[in-house]
Write an enzyme that holds these catalytic residues in place. Structure first.
Site, PDB file in Angstrom:
ATOM      1  N   ASP A  15       0.853  -1.188   0.000  1.00  0.00           N
ATOM      2  CA  ASP A  15       0.000   0.000   0.000  1.00  0.00           C
ATOM      3  C   ASP A  15       0.887   1.236   0.000  1.00  0.00           C
ATOM      4  O   ASP A  15       1.174   1.822   1.054  1.00  0.00           O
ATOM      5  CB  ASP A  15      -0.924  -0.010   1.224  1.00  0.00           C
ATOM      6  CG  ASP A  15      -1.896  -1.175   1.200  1.00  0.00           C
ATOM      7  OD1 ASP A  15      -2.275  -1.613   0.094  1.00  0.00           O
ATOM      8  OD2 ASP A  15      -2.261  -1.658   2.277  1.00  0.00           O
ATOM      9  N   LYS A  37       0.851  -8.513  -1.317  1.00  0.00           N
ATOM     10  CA  LYS A  37      -0.540  -8.186  -1.627  1.00  0.00           C
ATOM     11  C   LYS A  37      -0.568  -6.907  -2.454  1.00  0.00           C
ATOM     12  O   LYS A  37      -0.011  -5.890  -2.052  1.00  0.00           O
ATOM     13  CB  LYS A  37      -1.352  -7.983  -0.344  1.00  0.00           C
ATOM     14  CG  LYS A  37      -2.831  -7.724  -0.602  1.00  0.00           C
ATOM     15  CD  LYS A  37      -3.627  -7.680   0.681  1.00  0.00           C
ATOM     16  CE  LYS A  37      -3.716  -6.309   1.271  1.00  0.00           C
ATOM     17  NZ  LYS A  37      -4.612  -5.387   0.554  1.00  0.00           N
ATOM     18  N   ASP A  64      -5.853  -8.258  -4.026  1.00  0.00           N
ATOM     19  CA  ASP A  64      -6.942  -7.947  -3.083  1.00  0.00           C
ATOM     20  C   ASP A  64      -7.915  -6.985  -3.738  1.00  0.00           C
ATOM     21  O   ASP A  64      -7.854  -5.774  -3.524  1.00  0.00           O
ATOM     22  CB  ASP A  64      -6.330  -7.346  -1.810  1.00  0.00           C
ATOM     23  CG  ASP A  64      -7.356  -7.189  -0.709  1.00  0.00           C
ATOM     24  OD1 ASP A  64      -8.449  -7.778  -0.817  1.00  0.00           O
ATOM     25  OD2 ASP A  64      -7.051  -6.483   0.276  1.00  0.00           O
ATOM     26  N   LYS A  66     -11.426  -7.480  -3.750  1.00  0.00           N
ATOM     27  CA  LYS A  66     -12.712  -7.472  -3.005  1.00  0.00           C
ATOM     28  C   LYS A  66     -13.895  -7.314  -3.969  1.00  0.00           C
ATOM     29  O   LYS A  66     -14.666  -6.355  -3.899  1.00  0.00           O
ATOM     30  CB  LYS A  66     -12.717  -6.348  -1.964  1.00  0.00           C
ATOM     31  CG  LYS A  66     -11.581  -6.456  -0.951  1.00  0.00           C
ATOM     32  CD  LYS A  66     -11.715  -5.422   0.129  1.00  0.00           C
ATOM     33  CE  LYS A  66     -10.578  -5.458   1.115  1.00  0.00           C
ATOM     34  NZ  LYS A  66      -9.301  -4.903   0.592  1.00  0.00           N
ATOM     35  N   LEU A  67     -14.030  -8.291  -4.861  1.00  0.00           N
ATOM     36  CA  LEU A  67     -15.069  -8.206  -5.893  1.00  0.00           C
ATOM     37  C   LEU A  67     -16.468  -8.314  -5.295  1.00  0.00           C
ATOM     38  O   LEU A  67     -16.706  -9.124  -4.396  1.00  0.00           O
ATOM     39  CB  LEU A  67     -14.869  -9.330  -6.917  1.00  0.00           C
ATOM     40  CG  LEU A  67     -13.515  -9.372  -7.637  1.00  0.00           C
ATOM     41  CD1 LEU A  67     -13.461 -10.574  -8.573  1.00  0.00           C
ATOM     42  CD2 LEU A  67     -13.270  -8.085  -8.402  1.00  0.00           C
ATOM     43  N   LEU A  68     -17.376  -7.512  -5.809  1.00  0.00           N
ATOM     44  CA  LEU A  68     -18.795  -7.621  -5.427  1.00  0.00           C
ATOM     45  C   LEU A  68     -19.628  -7.057  -6.568  1.00  0.00           C
ATOM     46  O   LEU A  68     -19.499  -5.885  -6.929  1.00  0.00           O
ATOM     47  CB  LEU A  68     -19.072  -6.853  -4.130  1.00  0.00           C
ATOM     48  CG  LEU A  68     -20.536  -6.873  -3.657  1.00  0.00           C
ATOM     49  CD1 LEU A  68     -21.011  -8.303  -3.395  1.00  0.00           C
ATOM     50  CD2 LEU A  68     -20.711  -6.038  -2.404  1.00  0.00           C
ATOM     51  N   THR A  73     -21.228 -11.061 -13.628  1.00  0.00           N
ATOM     52  CA  THR A  73     -20.058 -10.181 -13.725  1.00  0.00           C
ATOM     53  C   THR A  73     -18.907 -10.715 -12.885  1.00  0.00           C
ATOM     54  O   THR A  73     -17.746 -10.707 -13.313  1.00  0.00           O
ATOM     55  CB  THR A  73     -20.452  -8.747 -13.272  1.00  0.00           C
ATOM     56  OG1 THR A  73     -21.571  -8.337 -14.043  1.00  0.00           O
ATOM     57  CG2 THR A  73     -19.311  -7.776 -13.465  1.00  0.00           C
ATOM     58  N   THR A 120     -11.757  -5.594   8.842  1.00  0.00           N
ATOM     59  CA  THR A 120     -11.135  -5.483  10.170  1.00  0.00           C
ATOM     60  C   THR A 120     -11.166  -4.064  10.752  1.00  0.00           C
ATOM     61  O   THR A 120     -10.802  -3.866  11.907  1.00  0.00           O
ATOM     62  CB  THR A 120      -9.675  -5.978  10.137  1.00  0.00           C
ATOM     63  OG1 THR A 120      -8.992  -5.268   9.088  1.00  0.00           O
ATOM     64  CG2 THR A 120      -9.588  -7.461   9.887  1.00  0.00           C
ATOM     65  N   GLY A 210       0.726  -4.301   6.445  1.00  0.00           N
ATOM     66  CA  GLY A 210       1.012  -3.178   5.563  1.00  0.00           C
ATOM     67  C   GLY A 210       1.885  -2.150   6.249  1.00  0.00           C
ATOM     68  O   GLY A 210       3.115  -2.270   6.303  1.00  0.00           O
ATOM     69  N   ARG A 211       1.235  -1.104   6.813  1.00  0.00           N
ATOM     70  CA  ARG A 211       1.960   0.051   7.350  1.00  0.00           C
ATOM     71  C   ARG A 211       3.067  -0.264   8.358  1.00  0.00           C
ATOM     72  O   ARG A 211       4.109   0.413   8.333  1.00  0.00           O
ATOM     73  CB  ARG A 211       0.944   1.057   7.930  1.00  0.00           C
ATOM     74  CG  ARG A 211       0.183   1.782   6.832  1.00  0.00           C
ATOM     75  CD  ARG A 211      -1.089   2.412   7.329  1.00  0.00           C
ATOM     76  NE  ARG A 211      -2.111   1.412   7.641  1.00  0.00           N
ATOM     77  CZ  ARG A 211      -3.360   1.690   7.972  1.00  0.00           C
ATOM     78  NH1 ARG A 211      -3.757   2.951   8.067  1.00  0.00           N
ATOM     79  NH2 ARG A 211      -4.218   0.719   8.211  1.00  0.00           N
TER      80      ARG A 211
HETATM   81  O1  LIG Z   1     -10.726  -6.816   6.392  1.00  0.00           O
HETATM   82  C1  LIG Z   1      -9.723  -6.401   5.803  1.00  0.00           C
HETATM   83  C2  LIG Z   1      -9.426  -6.749   4.501  1.00  0.00           C
HETATM   84  C3  LIG Z   1      -8.280  -6.277   3.910  1.00  0.00           C
HETATM   85  N1  LIG Z   1      -7.436  -5.466   4.576  1.00  0.00           N
HETATM   86  C4  LIG Z   1      -6.206  -5.004   3.884  1.00  0.00           C
HETATM   87  O2  LIG Z   1      -5.043  -5.440   4.620  1.00  0.00           O
HETATM   88  C5  LIG Z   1      -4.061  -4.423   4.642  1.00  0.00           C
HETATM   89  C6  LIG Z   1      -3.769  -4.036   6.063  1.00  0.00           C
HETATM   90  O3  LIG Z   1      -2.876  -2.951   6.104  1.00  0.00           O
HETATM   91  P1  LIG Z   1      -2.267  -2.360   7.463  1.00  0.00           P
HETATM   92  O4  LIG Z   1      -1.479  -1.186   7.002  1.00  0.00           O
HETATM   93  O5  LIG Z   1      -1.405  -3.458   8.050  1.00  0.00           O
HETATM   94  O6  LIG Z   1      -3.390  -1.974   8.360  1.00  0.00           O
HETATM   95  C7  LIG Z   1      -4.600  -3.273   3.776  1.00  0.00           C
HETATM   96  O7  LIG Z   1      -4.069  -3.439   2.487  1.00  0.00           O
HETATM   97  C8  LIG Z   1      -6.093  -3.496   3.722  1.00  0.00           C
HETATM   98  O8  LIG Z   1      -6.649  -3.100   2.499  1.00  0.00           O
HETATM   99  C9  LIG Z   1      -7.721  -5.096   5.863  1.00  0.00           C
HETATM  100  O9  LIG Z   1      -6.973  -4.335   6.515  1.00  0.00           O
HETATM  101  N2  LIG Z   1      -8.858  -5.592   6.457  1.00  0.00           N
END
Ligand SMILES: O=c1ccn([C@@H]2O[C@H](COP(=O)(O)O)[C@@H](O)[C@H]2O)c(=O)[nH]1
Length: 245
Positions: A15, A37, A64, A66-68, A73, A120, A210-211
């Site tokens: 990210d 990811k 990632d 997240k299709l809906l 489609t 989350t 991620g961060r």
């Molecule tokens: O429920 C969810 C689904 C996807 N994510 C993704 O995971 C990473 C988390 O990044 P951090 O920087 O470690 O918080 C991010 O790409 C989200 O899009 C999620 O956090 N929760």
């Protein structure tokens, strides 16, 4: 039963604002990270090309998206995604129709489909606001059961729900957990968080970070710290640094 290393259990979320930055980060993390990811932030600035390049470089890739959408489609989108040769793809796990369409689109390819249960960053109050009477844990479990029934390979859920999901789905269902933070560190916009150790003990196969890595002063050292925690947790779980799936 496939065996993966502790390194493979860590998925680093790329990210970052640009492809150039993502490529620099991948080069810097080098052998310390084997699974990436690629998500919405990079999608419109070349994320799919990056995904292809990562695969060519021998990395595993989690797309990632997240299709809906309506079933037709979703099925066609997933079918097209199989051409990218990535490892994981996400679809929203709200309803059985979407999930079954995704499974039909995946066909007999090697692509693993993960259903997003409850994001989350959402709390019980957020669900009430949406009109839901279920707690996050109840809704996650219900959606995990739908994903299992539809033939998905696993789910995205917080570590807090991992043990409950494992109990109803068995050992081969993938549990991939974002919202991972080291003890005492900032949680940013995440709400249902867990440490890497607790997520792995609870039965997660992969943690998504991620961060805490991408924004660290030393991303490689940060990634190695997460791998260290995973390795210790796997050893305590009694699988000696490897685990099923
Ligand atoms: O429920 C969810 C689904 C996807 N994510 C993704 O995971 C990473 C988390 O990044 P951090 O920087 O470690 O918080 C991010 O790409 C989200 O899009 C999620 O956090 N929760």
């Amino acid at each position: 039963m496939t065996k993966h290393s502790a390194t493979d259990s860590l998925i680093v979320a790329l990210d970052v604002p640009t492809i150039e930055e993502a490529r620099r980060l991948v080069a810097e993390l080098d052998e310390s990270v084997s699974f990436y990811k690629v998500g919405l932030e990079l999608l419109f600035v070349g994320g799919l090309d990056l995904a292809r390049d990562l695969r060519r470089a021998g990395k595993r890739v989690f797309l990632d998206m997240k299709l809906l959408d309506i079933g037709n489609t979703v099925e066609r989108a997933v079918s097209n995604a199989t051409e990218l040769d990535v490892d994981f793809l996400t679809v929203h796990g709200h309803d059985l129709k979407t999930l079954k369409a995704a499974v039909a689109g995946r066909s007999d390819s090697r692509l693993k489909l993960l259903a997003v249960t409850v994001m989350t960053n959402l709390t019980a109050e957020d669900l009430t606001e949406q009109g839901s009477t279920a707690t996050p844990a109840e809704l996650v479990l219900r959606r995990a059961e739908l994903a299992y029934k539809a033939g998905c390979d696993g789910v995205i859920a917080s570590g807090q729900e991992a043990a409950g999901i494992r109990a109803v789905t068995g050992p081969d269902f993938l549990i991939v957990t974002p919202g991972i933070r080291l003890q005492g560190s900032t949680t940013d916009d995440q709400e249902r968080v867990m440490t890497p150790d607790h997520a792995i003990w609870a039965g997660a196969n992969h943690i998504v970070v991620g961060r805490p890595i991408t924004q660290a002063d030393d991303p490689k050292a940060a990634a190695q710290t997460f791998v260290h925690h995973i390795r210790e947790a796997l050893a305590k779980r009694g699988v000696g640094g490897t685990r099923p799936h």
